[in-house]
Design a protein around this motif. Structure first.
Motif, PDB file in Angstrom:
ATOM      1  N   LEU A 184       0.929  -1.253  -0.139  1.00 41.19           N
ATOM      2  CA  LEU A 184       0.180   0.044  -0.099  1.00 41.19           C
ATOM      3  C   LEU A 184       0.979   1.217   0.056  1.00 41.19           C
ATOM      4  N   GLU A 185       0.242   2.139  -0.600  1.00 36.74           N
ATOM      5  CA  GLU A 185       0.968   3.821  -0.515  1.00 36.74           C
ATOM      6  C   GLU A 185       0.033   4.832  -0.146  1.00 36.74           C
ATOM      7  N   GLY A 186       0.736   5.634   0.512  1.00 38.61           N
ATOM      8  CA  GLY A 186       0.014   6.903   0.953  1.00 38.61           C
ATOM      9  C   GLY A 186      -0.479   6.604   2.337  1.00 38.61           C
ATOM     10  N   PHE A 187      -1.212   7.493   2.992  1.00 40.83           N
ATOM     11  CA  PHE A 187      -1.761   7.438   4.185  1.00 40.83           C
ATOM     12  C   PHE A 187      -2.774   8.344   4.521  1.00 40.83           C
ATOM     13  N   GLU A 188      -4.203   7.717   4.728  1.00 43.69           N
ATOM     14  CA  GLU A 188      -5.443   8.560   5.141  1.00 43.69           C
ATOM     15  C   GLU A 188      -5.984   7.704   6.218  1.00 43.69           C
ATOM     16  N   GLY A 189      -6.920   8.557   6.889  1.00 43.15           N
ATOM     17  CA  GLY A 189      -7.636   7.848   7.958  1.00 43.15           C
ATOM     18  C   GLY A 189      -7.060   8.036   9.154  1.00 43.15           C
ATOM     19  N   ASP A 190      -7.630   7.140  10.125  1.00 38.30           N
ATOM     20  CA  ASP A 190      -7.642   7.277  11.589  1.00 38.30           C
ATOM     21  C   ASP A 190      -6.144   6.344  12.066  1.00 38.30           C
ATOM     22  N   MET A 191      -5.683   6.701  13.050  1.00 38.14           N
ATOM     23  CA  MET A 191      -4.555   6.178  13.480  1.00 38.14           C
ATOM     24  C   MET A 191      -4.743   4.824  13.878  1.00 38.14           C
ATOM     25  N   GLU A 192      -6.091   4.600  14.736  1.00 41.56           N
ATOM     26  CA  GLU A 192      -6.440   3.180  15.336  1.00 41.56           C
ATOM     27  C   GLU A 192      -6.733   2.253  14.060  1.00 41.56           C
ATOM     28  N   ALA A 193      -7.434   2.773  13.160  1.00 40.63           N
ATOM     29  CA  ALA A 193      -7.894   1.924  12.046  1.00 40.63           C
ATOM     30  C   ALA A 193      -6.530   1.554  11.348  1.00 40.63           C
ATOM     31  N   ALA A 194      -5.587   2.457  11.044  1.00 38.88           N
ATOM     32  CA  ALA A 194      -4.449   2.116  10.079  1.00 38.88           C
ATOM     33  C   ALA A 194      -3.708   1.097  11.070  1.00 38.88           C
ATOM     34  N   ALA A 195      -3.461   1.034  12.168  1.00 38.84           N
ATOM     35  CA  ALA A 195      -2.810   0.367  13.041  1.00 38.84           C
ATOM     36  C   ALA A 195      -3.363  -1.276  13.020  1.00 38.84           C
ATOM     37  N   GLU A 196      -4.902  -0.954  13.277  1.00 43.14           N
ATOM     38  CA  GLU A 196      -5.522  -2.519  13.168  1.00 43.14           C
ATOM     39  C   GLU A 196      -5.350  -3.229  11.621  1.00 43.14           C
ATOM     40  N   GLU A 197      -5.473  -2.201  10.601  1.00 47.35           N
ATOM     41  CA  GLU A 197      -5.288  -2.657   9.194  1.00 47.35           C
ATOM     42  C   GLU A 197      -4.246  -3.761   9.146  1.00 47.35           C
ATOM     43  N   LEU A 198      -3.084  -2.747   9.538  1.00 50.21           N
ATOM     44  CA  LEU A 198      -1.517  -3.510   9.357  1.00 50.21           C
ATOM     45  C   LEU A 198      -1.596  -4.705  10.367  1.00 50.21           C
ATOM     46  N   ALA A 199      -1.984  -4.795  11.370  1.00 46.90           N
ATOM     47  CA  ALA A 199      -1.940  -6.001  12.323  1.00 46.90           C
ATOM     48  C   ALA A 199      -2.839  -7.165  11.561  1.00 46.90           C
ATOM     49  N   GLN A 200      -3.886  -6.962  10.999  1.00 50.40           N
ATOM     50  CA  GLN A 200      -4.610  -7.947  10.230  1.00 50.40           C
ATOM     51  C   GLN A 200      -3.708  -8.276   9.056  1.00 50.40           C
ATOM     52  N   MET A 201      -3.116  -7.427   8.314  1.00 58.01           N
ATOM     53  CA  MET A 201      -2.172  -8.066   7.282  1.00 58.01           C
ATOM     54  C   MET A 201      -1.042  -8.948   7.687  1.00 58.01           C
ATOM     55  N   ILE A 202      -0.438  -8.563   9.054  1.00 55.12           N
ATOM     56  CA  ILE A 202       0.446  -9.258   9.490  1.00 55.12           C
ATOM     57  C   ILE A 202       0.116 -10.883   9.797  1.00 55.12           C
ATOM     58  N   GLU A 203      -0.946 -10.720  10.583  1.00 52.22           N
ATOM     59  CA  GLU A 203      -1.365 -12.019  10.930  1.00 52.22           C
ATOM     60  C   GLU A 203      -1.831 -12.737   9.813  1.00 52.22           C
ATOM     61  N   ILE A 204      -2.391 -12.242   8.775  1.00 51.32           N
ATOM     62  CA  ILE A 204      -2.769 -13.150   7.320  1.00 51.32           C
ATOM     63  C   ILE A 204      -1.322 -13.637   6.890  1.00 51.32           C
ATOM     64  N   ALA A 205      -0.219 -12.618   6.700  1.00 50.94           N
ATOM     65  CA  ALA A 205       1.027 -13.124   6.237  1.00 50.94           C
ATOM     66  C   ALA A 205       1.639 -14.136   7.208  1.00 50.94           C
ATOM     67  N   ARG A 206       1.522 -13.936   8.373  1.00 53.04           N
ATOM     68  CA  ARG A 206       2.151 -14.861   9.353  1.00 53.04           C
ATOM     69  C   ARG A 206       1.555 -16.512   9.136  1.00 53.04           C
ATOM     70  N   LYS A 207       0.157 -16.311   9.102  1.00 51.74           N
ATOM     71  CA  LYS A 207      -0.709 -17.702   9.366  1.00 51.74           C
ATOM     72  C   LYS A 207      -0.743 -18.289   7.782  1.00 51.74           C
ATOM     73  N   GLY A 208      -0.588 -17.455   6.913  1.00 48.74           N
ATOM     74  CA  GLY A 208      -0.810 -18.212   5.409  1.00 48.74           C
ATOM     75  C   GLY A 208      -2.115 -18.206   4.982  1.00 48.74           C
ATOM     76  N   PHE A 209      -3.050 -17.532   5.615  1.00 49.90           N
ATOM     77  CA  PHE A 209      -4.398 -17.682   4.912  1.00 49.90           C
ATOM     78  C   PHE A 209      -5.029 -16.140   4.543  1.00 49.90           C
TER      79      PHE A 209
END
Length: 473
Positions: free
Chosen positions: A448-473
């Motif tokens: 992803l490029e750029g940044f818009e939106g809320d701090m909490e939402a952006a952090a949670e989005e990244l955490a969800q991406m990390i979990e998907i990448a870690r667990k392979g689903f």
């Protein structure tokens, strides 16, 4: 360091760019004509004509055409100031001459030269620029010494506002003192609002800044006075969410006004703002308005909506391609590559000190990094790139330290042979901030490029991406 992009941004915002963004009888701009002209002889003739008979706007566009050719640009800047010394274009052209200066001392020295060269010119623009450079040090005394000599009282408040916005992330307590000490200057603009639209705009921006600063410093009662006035002056609440949210919280916590505040507060929880202070007000408000309903079930439903929204957003950034073999330099000067992180999920964040959206994303990135600070399987690489300074490592470390971020810093140093930063080039990045989530097998799973939106939402989005990448689903 205030590079040209930041200079332009702050000066345009504070001085209302419309003043010199004029049409030239609906004709095609000089800049466009010169860029399209492929015949060198005809282009030279056009440039000669502009130098001899061009308007202020045309000369300014010629400066833009020369771009980074400092020698040619400087000649046109001097010509513009000689022929049209009082024009907005002449003033802004002088500001452009500050480009590529790296320190507040260099900015100040250049200002002294301009003072000597244009002794009769109004140098309010330049004083604002020097003030902002010292705000980034931060040096409050120097900053204020330049702001206080700005002649235009409206612009003086605008300059103070610009400098304080830079000062706040570095020293919030001192920024509040300065904002309070100079509050009367902003209040004087209120009497001019019917006659001067710029006065109204700057006064309202000062109200927002001061009210938010008081709120973040824990002065709720004082904050409410200014936030309420700022809220009442809003023309479009959708573009001023932070003011709306603070007003809703303070209306609830100080005045018990839950009828109007609860929907806003509930929306904040649904957007990921789950701090205790907001949750407490939602509980109180919901219990008061709906005494027969389950408060905790309501809050849980808001949080679930947040998670579902995040999961749906994450899918849009999904990719599946091998990560290029890249190299960056760590803070100890050691070269590291993709191979060094084999078996780990890594997050790459390409950024630069001059990039506003990059810096705006830092609070979210800090939240996400803190979440995995004790997890050895996840690594965050904050890669500083596209810097135009002599010592990027020292410059970036100071930049982050002043703002209280403890990121794992890496430098995408220029390759002396290609004259390109290798990592950001390998990933074919076209704009920053740019983030990549790479799984343990070396596959890019999210980009992803750029940044818009809320701090909490952006952090949670990244955490969800990390979990998907870690667990392979």
């Amino acid at each position: 360091m205030l590079q040209l992009k930041r200079i332009v941004f702050f000066v345009l915002i504070s001085m209302n760019a419309c003043a010199f963004a004029q049409d030239v009888d609906d004709q095609e701009s000089v800049l466009s004509v010169l860029k399209k002209q492929t015949n060198a002889e005809k282009r030279a003739e056009k440039i000669k004509s502009i130098r001899e008979n061009g308007t202020a706007i045309e000369l300014f566009e010629l400066i833009q055409f020369y771009g980074t050719d400092d020698e040619k640009s400087e000649k046109i800047i001097k010509l513009l100031n000689k022929k049209y010394p009082e024009s907005q274009q002449a003033r802004f052209a002088r500001v452009m001459s500050f480009r590529n200066l790296e320190s507040a001392q260099e900015v100040e020295e250049h200002f002294f030269k301009i003072q000597q060269e244009y002794p009769d010119a109004n140098l309010d623009f330049e004083k604002n620029l020097v003030a902002m450079s010292f705000a980034e040090v931060p040096d409050a005394e120097k900053m204020m010494s330049y702001i206080n000599t700005i002649e235009d009282p409206v612009y003086r408040v605008g300059a103070l506002l610009s400098s304080l916005e830079l000062f706040i992330p570095i020293d919030q307590e001192q920024a509040l003192k300065l904002a309070t000490q100079n509050l009367d200057q902003a209040k004087k603009l209120k009497g001019q609002m019917k006659k001067n639209n710029l006065s109204e705009a700057i006064y309202n921006e000062y109200l927002k800044m001061y009210g938010k600063l008081l709120f973040k410093s824990g002065y709720d009662e004082k904050s409410f006075k200014y936030i309420q006035e700022a809220y009442e002056n809003l023309e479009d609440t959708s573009e001023n969410r932070e003011v709306v949210e603070i007003y809703a919280y303070l209306s609830a916590s100080l005045k018990g006004n839950y009828e109007k505040s609860l929907p806003v507060l509930a929306g904040m929880i649904e957007a990921g703002k789950n701090e205790k202070m907001y949750l407490d007000q939602v509980r109180l408000g919901y219990a008061k308005l709906y005494p027969d309903k389950d408060v905790e079930a309501y809050i849980d439903s808001l949080y679930q909506k947040f998670i579902e929204k995040i999961k749906s957003n994450v899918a849009a950034f999904s990719v599946n391609k091998p990560a290029p073999d890249f190299s960056v330099i760590d803070v100890n000067g050691k070269k590291v590559t993709l191979e060094d992180f084999k078996g780990k999920t890594i997050v790459l964040d390409f950024w630069a000190t001059w990039c506003g959206p990059c810096v705006a994303s830092f609070p979210a990135m800090q939240l996400a990094a803190d979440r995995y600070v004790n997890n050895p399987e996840v690594e965050f690489l904050f890669i500083d790139t596209w810097e135009n300074v002599k010592d990027p490592l020292s410059h970036s470390k100071k930049f982050l330290d002043k703002r209280g971020y403890d990121f794992d810093l890496y430098i995408d140093a220029i390759n002396p042979e290609t004259q390109l930063p290798p990592a950001v080039t390998a990933f074919e990045v076209t704009g920053i901030p740019a983030k990549f989530v790479i799984d343990p097998e070396g596959i890019i799973r999210f980009q992803l490029e750029g940044f818009e939106g809320d701090m909490e939402a952006a952090a949670e989005e990244l955490a969800q991406m990390i979990e998907i990448a870690r667990k392979g689903f």
